[in-house]
Design a protein around this motif. Structure first.
Motif, short mmCIF file in Angstrom:
data_model
loop_
_atom_site.label_atom_id
_atom_site.label_comp_id
_atom_site.label_asym_id
_atom_site.label_seq_id
_atom_site.Cartn_x
_atom_site.Cartn_y
_atom_site.Cartn_z
N SER A 95 0.68 -1.38 0.18
CA SER A 95 0.28 -0.20 0.17
C SER A 95 0.93 1.18 -0.27
N ALA A 96 -0.14 2.54 -0.80
CA ALA A 96 1.03 3.34 -0.38
C ALA A 96 -0.06 4.99 -0.28
N PHE A 97 0.74 5.91 -0.33
CA PHE A 97 -0.47 6.62 -0.51
C PHE A 97 0.09 8.75 -1.18
N ASN A 98 0.84 7.81 -2.34
CA ASN A 98 0.71 8.42 -3.24
C ASN A 98 1.09 7.97 -4.74
N PRO A 99 0.10 8.03 -6.10
CA PRO A 99 0.02 7.27 -7.31
C PRO A 99 1.56 7.04 -7.42
N ALA A 100 2.52 8.00 -7.35
CA ALA A 100 4.03 7.50 -8.23
C ALA A 100 4.69 6.23 -6.97
N ALA A 101 4.12 6.52 -6.06
CA ALA A 101 4.84 4.87 -5.09
C ALA A 101 4.33 3.54 -5.68
N ALA A 102 2.64 3.62 -5.65
CA ALA A 102 2.20 2.68 -5.81
C ALA A 102 2.64 2.49 -7.07
N GLU A 103 2.16 3.46 -7.91
CA GLU A 103 3.04 3.22 -10.17
C GLU A 103 3.82 2.22 -10.02
N LEU A 104 5.39 2.58 -8.96
CA LEU A 104 6.48 2.30 -9.24
C LEU A 104 6.35 0.29 -8.99
N VAL A 105 5.44 0.41 -7.80
CA VAL A 105 5.93 -0.55 -7.42
C VAL A 105 4.46 -1.87 -8.22
N ARG A 106 4.00 -1.29 -8.83
CA ARG A 106 2.87 -1.64 -10.06
C ARG A 106 3.71 -2.33 -10.97
N SER A 107 4.66 -1.31 -11.40
CA SER A 107 5.27 -1.45 -12.84
C SER A 107 6.41 -3.10 -12.32
N ARG A 108 7.16 -2.30 -11.38
CA ARG A 108 8.34 -3.98 -11.48
C ARG A 108 7.42 -4.74 -11.46
N LEU A 109 6.53 -5.04 -10.44
CA LEU A 109 6.11 -6.88 -11.18
C LEU A 109 5.11 -6.92 -12.07
N GLU A 110 4.63 -6.01 -12.78
CA GLU A 110 4.15 -6.51 -13.84
C GLU A 110 5.18 -6.96 -14.85
N ALA A 111 6.89 -5.99 -14.94
CA ALA A 111 7.67 -6.34 -15.71
C ALA A 111 8.60 -7.66 -15.50
N ASN A 112 7.62 -8.27 -14.20
CA ASN A 112 8.47 -9.47 -13.93
C ASN A 112 7.15 -11.19 -13.89
N GLY B 130 -4.66 3.95 1.96
CA GLY B 130 -3.84 3.68 1.26
C GLY B 130 -4.31 3.07 -0.43
N ILE B 131 -3.43 3.49 -0.97
CA ILE B 131 -3.60 3.21 -2.63
C ILE B 131 -2.86 1.45 -2.76
N LEU B 132 -3.74 0.60 -2.47
CA LEU B 132 -3.91 -0.91 -2.77
C LEU B 132 -3.58 -1.59 -4.04
N VAL B 133 -1.84 -1.98 -3.68
CA VAL B 133 -1.12 -3.07 -5.10
C VAL B 133 -1.82 -3.88 -4.85
N GLN B 134 -2.44 -5.01 -5.95
CA GLN B 134 -2.98 -6.41 -5.34
C GLN B 134 -2.51 -6.82 -6.45
N VAL B 135 -2.54 -8.10 -6.49
CA VAL B 135 -2.13 -9.36 -7.21
C VAL B 135 -2.82 -10.46 -7.24
#
Length: 74
Positions: free
Chosen positions: A8-25, A49-54
């Protein structure tokens, strides 16, 4: 398919970094609360927060990747 939160992140940029790393893998990624966080001041914090889910069956591997400092696989 059941999705679980791996970050979870509290700003879109931080969530997007995690999303990008996961998708790249090769992970299937869903980001929850991202749009609302952009439009309503303080909503991201109120919503937890902004929730990154898989998918649930990928959660352990996704968390391990997030916690590692290794660059994404090519």
């Amino acid at each position: 398919m059941e999705f679980v939160t791996v970050h979870s992140a509290f700003n879109p940029a931080a969530a997007e970094l995690v999303r990008s790393r996961l998708e790249a893998n090769g992970f299937i990624v869903h980001v929850k609360n991202e749009t609302a966080a952009l439009s309503l001041d303080g909503y991201a914090m109120a919503a937890g927060g902004i929730l990154v889910q898989v998918p649930a069956d990928q959660a352990d591997d996704a968390r391990a990747l997030i916690e590692s400092q290794d660059p994404p696989r090519q």
